[in-house]
Design an enzyme around this catalytic site. Structure first.
Site, short mmCIF file in Angstrom:
data_model
loop_
_atom_site.label_atom_id
_atom_site.label_comp_id
_atom_site.label_asym_id
_atom_site.label_seq_id
_atom_site.Cartn_x
_atom_site.Cartn_y
_atom_site.Cartn_z
N LYS A 134 0.82 -1.21 0.00
CA LYS A 134 0.00 0.00 0.00
C LYS A 134 0.85 1.25 0.00
CE LYS A 134 -4.07 -1.90 0.15
NZ LYS A 134 -4.90 -1.96 -1.03
N LYS A 149 -4.37 -14.20 -13.28
CA LYS A 149 -5.66 -14.71 -12.84
C LYS A 149 -6.76 -13.70 -13.15
CE LYS A 149 -5.00 -15.25 -8.47
NZ LYS A 149 -5.31 -15.50 -7.08
N LYS A 166 -9.52 -8.10 -10.53
CA LYS A 166 -9.34 -6.67 -10.68
C LYS A 166 -8.01 -6.28 -11.31
CE LYS A 166 -12.58 -3.88 -8.53
NZ LYS A 166 -13.57 -4.42 -9.37
#
Ligand code: TRP
Length: 331
Positions: free
Chosen positions: A111, A194, A197
């Site tokens: 983050k 995969k 998002k």
């Protein structure tokens, strides 16, 4: 009966990866375990959503869970913020969660890299809140993907630390629930990675996608220039399309295209057309069900209320016991 718990952040529409990766298994699990499935709307505050954002996303995730077959009578399906006991436990756990270990957490480091403009304390203590989610119901098992393993490890650490601090064995250790071979990998349509998002919306089939949208996405799926010698090993994009077929198409269909790949007569346009058709067949009933549930406000609020009550019953028992252990008065 063992307790299983799973949380999902309300980030909008679920996709085929969510469905085959977890949701479908949850539907089975609710018969064998005492299940808690909740929507982690408190966690989502770390990214500063608007009230409309939160409401819409919580509602759509809930509708998708129900449409997929989660049964609010069997499992406890609830919204995290409806159970403030979680927040109280979060505070207690934060008192012996150390800055150093929180800063070393891989998701926190990510983050910092991805949103350096918004490194808030909620992000730092994200693992403590998640530990509170798990420990509040004394969950035995938590189905987690690779990215959540470290968080689960921290939940064990925080539970054990609490036990040691107060010299008892109050919290049990939550373990990762392994779906084992039932776990099917759902690849993205862009030839790599995969479905989800991070690979972008065009590479992802959502449970809410209409037929024309599915057709368009599948048509644009990445392929290669085609096999030139018989039985040529498949490149990743092609293997991925076959992998997707394996979850939505009939065995005969898959065999047909496999053979035509192997003898080099395959036309990827035909393969995609068939794959799109089979995906549409698969997604359509789910999408219709989701739309039906979404429009049934009364049912949704009944489910929410029922989940809240069941979750609060378990959570308030824990919080009272924890308060007593800490030295506070019971409620
Ligand atoms: N952190 C999880 C995720 O991003 C969501 C989550 C919150 C969760 N609390 C949890 C998952 C407790 C399992 C258990 O996917």
């Amino acid at each position: 009966m063992k307790t299983v718990l799973s949380g999902i952040r309300p980030t909008g529409n679920l996709h085929l990866g969510n469905y085959f990766g977890a949701l479908r298994n949850f539907v089975e699990m609710q018969h064998e375990y005492n299940c808690y499935f909740f929507i982690a709307d408190l966690h989502s505050l770390t990214t500063h959503p608007t009230p409309e954002n939160i409401q819409g996303n919580v509602k759509s995730v809930l509708a998708q869970y129900l449409a997929a077959g989660l049964d609010p009578e069997k499992a406890t399906i609830y919204i995290q913020s409806d159970v403030p006991e979680v927040i109280e436990l979060y505070l207690y756990l934060n008192m012996n969660a150390y800055i150093g270990e929180l800063e070393r957490c891989a998701s926190f480091k990510d983050k910092i890299r991805l949103q350096p403009q918004n490194v808030n304390a909620g992000l730092l203590t994200y693992p403590t809140l998640m530990a509170a989610d798990i420990l509040i119901h004394k969950a035995d098992f938590v189905p987690v993907g690779k990215d959540q393993e470290q968080h689960l490890e921290m939940a064990r650490t925080f539970g054990n630390r609490f036990n040691r601090m107060y010299n008892n064995e109050y919290f049990t250790e939550p373990q990762a629930f392994n779906f084992g071979k039932e776990l099917i990998k759902i690849p993205a349509l862009n030839g790599a990675g995969k479905m989800g998002k991070s690979e972008g919306d065009d590479s992802t089939i959502f449970l809410t996608d209409k037929p024309e949208v599915i057709l368009k996405k599948v048509k644009r799926a990445v392929t290669d220039s085609g096999p030139t010698v018989p039985n040529q090993p498949m490149t990743e994009p092609i293997a991925n399309l076959f992998q997707l077929m394996s979850v939505v198409s009939k065995p005969e269909t898959i065999e047909f295209f496999r053979n035509s790949y192997n003898d080099c007569s395959i036309r990827y346009g035909d393969l995609k057309k068939q794959l799109a058709e089979d995906m549409i067949q698969f997604v359509n009933p789910l999408r219709e069900k989701i739309e039906e549930v979404m429009s049934n406000e009364k049912y949704l609020s009944q489910v929410t209320e029922m989940g809240k009550e069941k979750a609060k019953a378990s959570a308030s028992k824990t919080i009272n016991e924890v308060r007593e252990i800490i030295g506070f008065r019971k409620y």
